[in-house]
Motif scaffolding. Structure first.
Motif, PDB file in Angstrom:
ATOM      1  N   ASN A  94       0.629  -1.788  -0.005  1.00  0.00           N
ATOM      2  CA  ASN A  94      -0.250   0.165   0.149  1.00  0.00           C
ATOM      3  C   ASN A  94       1.051   1.457   0.045  1.00  0.00           C
ATOM      4  O   ASN A  94       1.059   2.141   0.754  1.00  0.00           O
ATOM      5  N   ARG A  95       1.960   1.348  -0.893  1.00  0.00           N
ATOM      6  CA  ARG A  95       2.428   2.604  -1.236  1.00  0.00           C
ATOM      7  C   ARG A  95       2.898   2.588  -2.861  1.00  0.00           C
ATOM      8  O   ARG A  95       3.392   2.217  -3.178  1.00  0.00           O
ATOM      9  N   LYS A  96       2.926   4.311  -2.420  1.00  0.00           N
ATOM     10  CA  LYS A  96       3.628   4.564  -4.108  1.00  0.00           C
ATOM     11  C   LYS A  96       3.847   5.571  -4.235  1.00  0.00           C
ATOM     12  O   LYS A  96       3.993   6.753  -3.035  1.00  0.00           O
ATOM     13  N   ALA A  97       5.235   5.840  -4.603  1.00  0.00           N
ATOM     14  CA  ALA A  97       5.690   6.929  -5.221  1.00  0.00           C
ATOM     15  C   ALA A  97       6.138   7.413  -6.548  1.00  0.00           C
ATOM     16  O   ALA A  97       5.652   6.520  -7.630  1.00  0.00           O
ATOM     17  N   ILE A  98       5.701   8.849  -6.735  1.00  0.00           N
ATOM     18  CA  ILE A  98       5.867   9.651  -7.781  1.00  0.00           C
ATOM     19  C   ILE A  98       7.171  10.488  -8.461  1.00  0.00           C
ATOM     20  O   ILE A  98       7.481  11.678  -6.978  1.00  0.00           O
ATOM     21  N   ARG A  99       7.489  10.719  -9.457  1.00  0.00           N
ATOM     22  CA  ARG A  99       8.953  12.558  -9.217  1.00  0.00           C
ATOM     23  C   ARG A  99       8.197  12.446 -10.643  1.00  0.00           C
ATOM     24  O   ARG A  99       8.829  12.018 -12.299  1.00  0.00           O
ATOM     25  N   THR A 100       8.232  14.011 -10.926  1.00  0.00           N
ATOM     26  CA  THR A 100       7.785  14.354 -11.704  1.00  0.00           C
ATOM     27  C   THR A 100       9.011  15.420 -11.921  1.00  0.00           C
ATOM     28  O   THR A 100       8.823  16.252 -11.324  1.00  0.00           O
ATOM     29  N   GLN A 101       9.217  15.810 -13.609  1.00  0.00           N
ATOM     30  CA  GLN A 101      10.340  16.320 -13.459  1.00  0.00           C
ATOM     31  C   GLN A 101       9.627  17.659 -14.925  1.00  0.00           C
ATOM     32  O   GLN A 101       8.917  16.905 -16.280  1.00  0.00           O
ATOM     33  N   SER A 102       9.486  18.387 -14.313  1.00  0.00           N
ATOM     34  CA  SER A 102       8.431  19.469 -15.458  1.00  0.00           C
ATOM     35  C   SER A 102       8.949  20.876 -15.818  1.00  0.00           C
ATOM     36  O   SER A 102       9.987  21.481 -14.787  1.00  0.00           O
ATOM     37  N   GLU A 103       8.285  21.552 -16.948  1.00  0.00           N
ATOM     38  CA  GLU A 103       8.644  22.700 -17.975  1.00  0.00           C
ATOM     39  C   GLU A 103       7.703  23.436 -17.616  1.00  0.00           C
ATOM     40  O   GLU A 103       6.814  22.864 -18.749  1.00  0.00           O
ATOM     41  N   THR A 104       7.508  24.927 -17.684  1.00  0.00           N
ATOM     42  CA  THR A 104       6.354  25.474 -18.275  1.00  0.00           C
ATOM     43  C   THR A 104       6.756  26.579 -18.712  1.00  0.00           C
ATOM     44  O   THR A 104       7.785  27.062 -18.152  1.00  0.00           O
ATOM     45  N   LYS A 105       6.237  26.877 -20.109  1.00  0.00           N
ATOM     46  CA  LYS A 105       7.058  27.835 -21.005  1.00  0.00           C
ATOM     47  C   LYS A 105       5.968  28.445 -21.225  1.00  0.00           C
ATOM     48  O   LYS A 105       4.653  27.491 -22.088  1.00  0.00           O
ATOM     49  N   GLY A 106       5.895  29.500 -21.377  1.00  0.00           N
ATOM     50  CA  GLY A 106       5.041  30.728 -21.755  1.00  0.00           C
ATOM     51  C   GLY A 106       4.821  32.150 -21.579  1.00  0.00           C
ATOM     52  O   GLY A 106       5.382  32.785 -19.915  1.00  0.00           O
ATOM     53  N   TYR A 107       4.821  33.344 -22.331  1.00  0.00           N
ATOM     54  CA  TYR A 107       4.764  34.984 -21.837  1.00  0.00           C
ATOM     55  C   TYR A 107       5.666  34.906 -20.378  1.00  0.00           C
ATOM     56  O   TYR A 107       6.202  36.039 -19.752  1.00  0.00           O
ATOM     57  N   GLY A 108       6.856  34.767 -21.450  1.00  0.00           N
ATOM     58  CA  GLY A 108       8.792  35.287 -21.106  1.00  0.00           C
ATOM     59  C   GLY A 108       8.631  34.278 -19.861  1.00  0.00           C
ATOM     60  O   GLY A 108       9.527  34.096 -19.260  1.00  0.00           O
ATOM     61  N   VAL A 109       7.215  33.091 -19.769  1.00  0.00           N
ATOM     62  CA  VAL A 109       7.916  32.021 -17.938  1.00  0.00           C
ATOM     63  C   VAL A 109       9.032  31.245 -19.021  1.00  0.00           C
ATOM     64  O   VAL A 109       8.180  30.738 -19.970  1.00  0.00           O
ATOM     65  N   ASN A 110       9.882  30.642 -18.209  1.00  0.00           N
ATOM     66  CA  ASN A 110      10.425  30.052 -18.618  1.00  0.00           C
ATOM     67  C   ASN A 110      10.892  28.804 -17.055  1.00  0.00           C
ATOM     68  O   ASN A 110      11.417  29.115 -16.428  1.00  0.00           O
ATOM     69  N   GLN A 111       9.542  27.906 -16.827  1.00  0.00           N
ATOM     70  CA  GLN A 111      10.091  27.320 -15.283  1.00  0.00           C
ATOM     71  C   GLN A 111       9.871  25.930 -15.348  1.00  0.00           C
ATOM     72  O   GLN A 111       9.262  25.431 -15.670  1.00  0.00           O
TER      73      GLN A 111
END
Length: 203
Positions: free
Chosen positions: A64-81
């Motif tokens: 009964n356990r779970k791990a989630i690893r996420t690498q994400s990138e958000t772009k738009g309107y001068g944002v690069n996060q």
């Protein structure tokens, strides 16, 4: 700041992909019974913002356990996060960790889901009674389809068309656009116990 839209998509669906069974056993690993290691890719665009993400999930159903690893990138309107997040669900608790700022939160799973639902971010179908759930919510059940070699139940509800295999959503479409889909799944995987441990130095 964590991208609200991406979190909403991540909470709505769980996805899996192509299968490769592992027969190797190593020390300090969970038993292979009822375990999955799944890889996801997400790419979506909303209002001029583009979100891309790579996600790995380790699911240990027996314990009964779970791990989630996420690498994400958000772009738009001068944002690069760029963001990197680890979520661990174990027993009654869920840990949400920002691996860049090295900060995190600990919360009861029931409380976590209540907050997410109040924000309109948690709409998980009742997979045990799928046909009834879809019907009650004005959705549609389609004929089964094969996706990445898996025989999937296909349904549409809340505007999301989903491909379901063993209670895991492999693919999600909205208005004909693929929002999120699996790229790989390993069933009966040997999962290192360290995957479910909180990294050192997290506040």
């Amino acid at each position: 700041m964590r991208n609200i839209l991406f979190i909403g998509i991540a909470l709505v669906v769980s996805m899996v992909g192509a299968c490769q069974r592992s027969s190797n056993k190593q020390l300090n690993q969970t038993p292979s019974l009822n375990t999955l290691r799944i890889e996801f890719e997400t790419k979506s665009s909303f209002g001029g913002m583009e979100i891309t993400a790579h996600e790995t999930q380790w699911i240990d159903q027996k314990n009964n356990r779970k791990a989630i690893r996420t690498q994400s990138e958000t772009k738009g309107y001068g944002v690069n996060q760029k963001e990197e997040q680890l979520t661990i669900e174990e027993g009654d608790w869920v840990y949400t960790i920002d691996l860049i700022s090295k900060t995190g939160t600990k919360m009861k799973i029931g409380q976590f889901k209540e907050i997410a639902q109040a924000m309109g971010q948690f709409v998980k179908p009742d997979f045990k009674n799928l046909e009834e759930f879809v019907k009650q919510n004005g959705g549609t059940i389609f004929p089964n389809e094969t996706f990445l070699g898996k025989d999937c139940k296909v349904f549409e509800v809340f505007g999301l068309k989903q491909w379901l295999y063993k209670d895991q959503v492999l693919k999600v479409e909205m208005n004909g656009q693929v929002m999120r889909q699996a790229t790989q799944i390993e069933e009966d995987a040997n999962i290192p116990d360290d995957v479910f441990k909180i990294p050192e130095g997290i506040h």
